[in-house]
Design an enzyme around this catalytic site. Sequence first.
Site, PDB file in Angstrom:
ATOM      1  N   HIS A 122       5.407  38.362  56.501  1.00 41.75           N
ATOM      2  CA  HIS A 122       4.836  39.589  55.949  1.00 41.75           C
ATOM      3  C   HIS A 122       3.549  39.961  56.683  1.00 41.75           C
ATOM      4  CE1 HIS A 122       7.381  38.182  52.608  1.00 41.75           C
ATOM      5  NE2 HIS A 122       7.468  39.455  52.271  1.00 41.75           N
ATOM      6  N   ASP A 138      15.622  42.197  56.715  1.00 41.97           N
ATOM      7  CA  ASP A 138      14.455  42.014  55.850  1.00 41.97           C
ATOM      8  C   ASP A 138      13.620  43.289  55.967  1.00 41.97           C
ATOM      9  OD1 ASP A 138      12.703  40.836  54.092  1.00 41.97           O
ATOM     10  OD2 ASP A 138      12.448  38.992  55.247  1.00 41.97           O
TER      11      ASP A 138
END
EC number: 3.2.1.52
Length: 360
Positions: free
Chosen positions: A181, A252
């Site tokens: 992230h 993702d």
Amino acid sequence: MSLGPVMLDVAGTELSTADRELLQHPAVGGVILFARNYQNPAQLAALTAAIRAVREPHLLVAVDQEGGRVQRFREGFHRLPPAGYYAALYQHSPDVAKHAAQRMGWLMASELQAVGVDFSFAPVLDIDRGLSRVIGDRAFGQDTQTVMTLTGAWMQGARLAGMVSVGKHFPGHGGVTADSHEALPCDERSWETLWVEDIAPFGHLIAQGLEAVMPSHVVYPCVDDAPAGFSPRWLRGILRGQMGFQGAIFSDALDMAAAAAAGDFVGRAKVALAAGCDQLLMCNNRAAAVSVVEALADYRDPAAQARLSRLYSRHFTPLQHAQQQPYWAEAEAVLAQFVADTTSGMTLAYDPTTRGGTVL
């Protein structure tokens, strides 16, 4: 209208006029929900009904409802244990752990379907090596065999309720410390190690009919210099070709920092589709989402659309129906034991400086 290649988010607890207009775009194929979209089960059921009413066939509706610290809907839902709890149980009794994982997979699926959600992005198939804070107790174990056994049981439970499973994060996110992230992780281990240890749970569940996979935003130099989710070698060559996977592949989230390695938002979307993804997660940036769907307005992949169409929930039934099933009482017994174990101290204590944690 067929399912498009983009799954995006909405801002609030009901659809705005702008949301409805965007969801009708031919490049859109699904909606992923977050905690901000939830107030209570009745509100959520109304929201998912509104999403389904936008077009036919209806958009896929998904959420991250793993349990533990990754559970978007909480109040009004059972609080599910983290996957690491089943791993702790497994050290004492594999049969008890498998039973608990299966019943929790069933409960998760039953509660979501009752409010109109097609599937959860779960289970996590990564191995907890005590390195990754972003994985940690989201993993079902610290070794390959435990993860294979428990995720197989969890998937069976979800399937009994009529829900598909999405295994993540192929080929394994547990061997790196960086959080994708926030940065681009690089896993320097050998192909032989990855194949025998981290990839094995994916192969095990694929053999049992795993319906979808989400690749990681991690680089594995032994195979390719591109992150797995943007790599034709990983997705078309290994996952589909070598492993025979025939289900859907979700990227993702493309807003994650690690995804920037593939270019700007439109560029990374096109690279992910070319690599073999069937649907892209484009979340938390409406302007970028609009640019991506506009760039993909003419994109068509009939094979991907067929794979995605197999992911709809088979049972949008009221929760009262699930409550009448024997699994309901068994699931509540598992949760009661989880509370007792947590209170008594028998739970997973995750410490990133050790090999994933210990049973207290």
